[in-house]
Design a protein around this motif. Structure first.
Motif, PDB file in Angstrom:
ATOM      1  N   GLU A  23     -37.340   9.173 -16.504  1.00 14.59           N
ATOM      2  CA  GLU A  23     -37.617   9.418 -17.924  1.00 14.59           C
ATOM      3  C   GLU A  23     -36.671   8.623 -18.812  1.00 14.59           C
ATOM      4  OE1 GLU A  23     -37.168  13.622 -18.383  1.00 14.59           O
ATOM      5  OE2 GLU A  23     -38.577  14.040 -16.755  1.00 14.59           O
ATOM      6  N   ARG A  24     -35.389   8.721 -18.494  1.00 18.40           N
ATOM      7  CA  ARG A  24     -34.337   8.028 -19.246  1.00 18.40           C
ATOM      8  C   ARG A  24     -33.022   8.278 -18.530  1.00 18.40           C
ATOM      9  NH1 ARG A  24     -31.183  11.634 -21.725  1.00 18.40           N
ATOM     10  NH2 ARG A  24     -32.034  13.673 -22.177  1.00 18.40           N
ATOM     11  N   PRO A  25     -31.992   7.495 -18.809  1.00 16.32           N
ATOM     12  CA  PRO A  25     -30.672   7.759 -18.214  1.00 16.32           C
ATOM     13  C   PRO A  25     -30.179   9.145 -18.621  1.00 16.32           C
ATOM     14  CG  PRO A  25     -30.735   5.576 -19.171  1.00 16.32           C
ATOM     15  CD  PRO A  25     -31.998   6.265 -19.606  1.00 16.32           C
ATOM     16  N   LYS A  26     -29.435   9.783 -17.714  1.00 13.09           N
ATOM     17  CA  LYS A  26     -28.956  11.143 -17.975  1.00 13.09           C
ATOM     18  C   LYS A  26     -27.515  11.305 -17.492  1.00 13.09           C
ATOM     19  CE  LYS A  26     -33.382  13.533 -17.828  1.00 13.09           C
ATOM     20  NZ  LYS A  26     -34.194  12.377 -18.006  1.00 13.09           N
ATOM     21  N   THR A  27     -26.823  12.256 -18.114  1.00 11.34           N
ATOM     22  CA  THR A  27     -25.470  12.598 -17.696  1.00 11.34           C
ATOM     23  C   THR A  27     -25.538  13.590 -16.532  1.00 11.34           C
ATOM     24  OG1 THR A  27     -25.320  14.477 -19.194  1.00 11.34           O
ATOM     25  CG2 THR A  27     -24.605  12.330 -20.064  1.00 11.34           C
ATOM     26  N   VAL A  28     -24.399  13.806 -15.904  1.00 13.34           N
ATOM     27  CA  VAL A  28     -24.323  14.777 -14.815  1.00 13.34           C
ATOM     28  C   VAL A  28     -24.716  16.165 -15.319  1.00 13.34           C
ATOM     29  CG1 VAL A  28     -22.765  15.908 -13.178  1.00 13.34           C
ATOM     30  CG2 VAL A  28     -22.569  13.458 -13.580  1.00 13.34           C
ATOM     31  N   SER A  29     -24.266  16.529 -16.502  1.00 15.05           N
ATOM     32  CA  SER A  29     -24.601  17.846 -17.065  1.00 15.05           C
ATOM     33  C   SER A  29     -26.107  18.006 -17.243  1.00 15.05           C
ATOM     34  CB  SER A  29     -23.919  18.045 -18.422  1.00 15.05           C
ATOM     35  OG  SER A  29     -22.532  17.982 -18.281  1.00 15.05           O
ATOM     36  N   GLU A  30     -26.762  16.979 -17.755  1.00 13.20           N
ATOM     37  CA  GLU A  30     -28.217  17.039 -17.929  1.00 13.20           C
ATOM     38  C   GLU A  30     -28.920  17.171 -16.586  1.00 13.20           C
ATOM     39  OE1 GLU A  30     -29.223  14.440 -21.857  1.00 13.20           O
ATOM     40  OE2 GLU A  30     -28.364  13.334 -20.167  1.00 13.20           O
ATOM     41  N   LEU A  31     -28.475  16.378 -15.617  1.00 13.00           N
ATOM     42  CA  LEU A  31     -29.080  16.445 -14.289  1.00 13.00           C
ATOM     43  C   LEU A  31     -28.849  17.799 -13.636  1.00 13.00           C
ATOM     44  CD1 LEU A  31     -28.212  12.889 -12.959  1.00 13.00           C
ATOM     45  CD2 LEU A  31     -30.504  13.782 -13.450  1.00 13.00           C
ATOM     46  N   GLN A  32     -27.686  18.374 -13.857  1.00 13.62           N
ATOM     47  CA  GLN A  32     -27.380  19.673 -13.265  1.00 13.62           C
ATOM     48  C   GLN A  32     -28.289  20.751 -13.850  1.00 13.62           C
ATOM     49  OE1 GLN A  32     -23.337  20.972 -13.697  1.00 13.62           O
ATOM     50  NE2 GLN A  32     -23.554  22.541 -12.134  1.00 13.62           N
ATOM     51  N   GLU A  33     -28.515  20.711 -15.143  1.00  4.32           N
ATOM     52  CA  GLU A  33     -29.416  21.680 -15.783  1.00  4.32           C
ATOM     53  C   GLU A  33     -30.831  21.555 -15.241  1.00  4.32           C
ATOM     54  OE1 GLU A  33     -29.604  22.026 -20.046  1.00  4.32           O
ATOM     55  OE2 GLU A  33     -27.437  21.686 -20.186  1.00  4.32           O
ATOM     56  N   LEU A  34     -31.304  20.336 -15.122  1.00  2.00           N
ATOM     57  CA  LEU A  34     -32.673  20.102 -14.673  1.00  2.00           C
ATOM     58  C   LEU A  34     -32.877  20.440 -13.201  1.00  2.00           C
ATOM     59  CD1 LEU A  34     -33.288  16.693 -16.466  1.00  2.00           C
ATOM     60  CD2 LEU A  34     -34.443  18.858 -16.980  1.00  2.00           C
ATOM     61  N   SER A  35     -31.928  20.064 -12.373  1.00  5.58           N
ATOM     62  CA  SER A  35     -32.113  20.166 -10.926  1.00  5.58           C
ATOM     63  C   SER A  35     -31.647  21.491 -10.341  1.00  5.58           C
ATOM     64  CB  SER A  35     -31.355  19.043 -10.227  1.00  5.58           C
ATOM     65  OG  SER A  35     -29.967  19.219 -10.374  1.00  5.58           O
ATOM     66  N   GLU A  36     -30.787  22.206 -11.055  1.00  9.61           N
ATOM     67  CA  GLU A  36     -30.207  23.454 -10.579  1.00  9.61           C
ATOM     68  C   GLU A  36     -29.382  23.268  -9.297  1.00  9.61           C
ATOM     69  OE1 GLU A  36     -33.209  26.485 -10.442  1.00  9.61           O
ATOM     70  OE2 GLU A  36     -33.665  26.259 -12.564  1.00  9.61           O
ATOM     71  N   LEU A  37     -28.908  22.033  -9.052  1.00 10.58           N
ATOM     72  CA  LEU A  37     -27.985  21.767  -7.950  1.00 10.58           C
ATOM     73  C   LEU A  37     -26.579  22.124  -8.420  1.00 10.58           C
ATOM     74  CD1 LEU A  37     -29.292  18.239  -6.903  1.00 10.58           C
ATOM     75  CD2 LEU A  37     -29.573  20.349  -5.595  1.00 10.58           C
ATOM     76  N   SER A  38     -25.700  22.471  -7.490  1.00  9.02           N
ATOM     77  CA  SER A  38     -24.310  22.719  -7.873  1.00  9.02           C
ATOM     78  C   SER A  38     -23.686  21.392  -8.311  1.00  9.02           C
ATOM     79  CB  SER A  38     -23.525  23.306  -6.704  1.00  9.02           C
ATOM     80  OG  SER A  38     -23.333  22.327  -5.704  1.00  9.02           O
ATOM     81  N   GLN A  39     -22.633  21.488  -9.108  1.00  8.32           N
ATOM     82  CA  GLN A  39     -21.989  20.263  -9.587  1.00  8.32           C
ATOM     83  C   GLN A  39     -21.441  19.440  -8.432  1.00  8.32           C
ATOM     84  OE1 GLN A  39     -19.208  20.733 -12.770  1.00  8.32           O
ATOM     85  NE2 GLN A  39     -18.620  18.583 -12.752  1.00  8.32           N
ATOM     86  N   SER A  40     -20.860  20.098  -7.434  1.00  3.82           N
ATOM     87  CA  SER A  40     -20.304  19.348  -6.307  1.00  3.82           C
ATOM     88  C   SER A  40     -21.411  18.671  -5.501  1.00  3.82           C
ATOM     89  CB  SER A  40     -19.453  20.241  -5.414  1.00  3.82           C
ATOM     90  OG  SER A  40     -20.232  21.241  -4.806  1.00  3.82           O
ATOM     91  N   GLN A  41     -22.511  19.369  -5.289  1.00  9.06           N
ATOM     92  CA  GLN A  41     -23.631  18.785  -4.548  1.00  9.06           C
ATOM     93  C   GLN A  41     -24.213  17.597  -5.317  1.00  9.06           C
ATOM     94  OE1 GLN A  41     -26.929  21.473  -3.902  1.00  9.06           O
ATOM     95  NE2 GLN A  41     -27.283  20.652  -1.862  1.00  9.06           N
ATOM     96  N   LEU A  42     -24.395  17.766  -6.610  1.00 11.92           N
ATOM     97  CA  LEU A  42     -24.926  16.697  -7.446  1.00 11.92           C
ATOM     98  C   LEU A  42     -23.991  15.496  -7.455  1.00 11.92           C
ATOM     99  CD1 LEU A  42     -27.126  15.778  -9.407  1.00 11.92           C
ATOM    100  CD2 LEU A  42     -25.869  16.928 -11.227  1.00 11.92           C
ATOM    101  N   SER A  43     -22.682  15.737  -7.565  1.00 10.48           N
ATOM    102  CA  SER A  43     -21.713  14.645  -7.555  1.00 10.48           C
ATOM    103  C   SER A  43     -21.737  13.890  -6.228  1.00 10.48           C
ATOM    104  CB  SER A  43     -20.306  15.177  -7.815  1.00 10.48           C
ATOM    105  OG  SER A  43     -20.219  15.657  -9.130  1.00 10.48           O
ATOM    106  N   GLN A  44     -21.884  14.624  -5.124  1.00 11.55           N
ATOM    107  CA  GLN A  44     -21.977  13.976  -3.812  1.00 11.55           C
ATOM    108  C   GLN A  44     -23.229  13.106  -3.735  1.00 11.55           C
ATOM    109  OE1 GLN A  44     -21.791  17.134  -0.934  1.00 11.55           O
ATOM    110  NE2 GLN A  44     -19.565  17.186  -0.939  1.00 11.55           N
TER     111      GLN A  44
END
Length: 85
Positions: A23-44
């Motif tokens: 859709e467009r570039p996103k920050t980690v916070s935006e991706l975390q909200e959308l995906s419901e992944l934990s921050q550590s999992q998303l960062s990995q």
């Protein structure tokens, strides 16, 4: 090259992240909200995807914005979404 790419994509979390980045570039916070992944999992996921050339990162102040690194990957993900979603 293709088999390496497909292996890198072979995880539901990675496909989900790439789908959101179409859709467009996103920050980690935006991706975390959308995906419901934990921050550590998303960062990995993002770290590995960046290393594998699937995503690129751009720092803007204290935020890092992620986007799909290669238009061919974006086209592939869009095709997968069209077929399966």
């Amino acid at each position: 090259e293709v088999s390496s790419l497909l292996r890198a994509l072979a995880h539901p979390g990675r496909l989900l992240i790439l789908g959101y980045l179409l859709e467009r570039p996103k920050t980690v916070s935006e991706l975390q909200e959308l995906s419901e992944l934990s921050q550590s999992q998303l960062s990995q996921f993002l770290g590995r995807m960046k290393m594998e050339g699937l995503v690129s990162a751009e720092r803007s102040g204290k935020f890092i914005t992620y986007s799909v690194a290669d238009p061919r990957i974006a086209e592939l993900i869009a095709s997968l979404q069209k077929i399966f979603c």
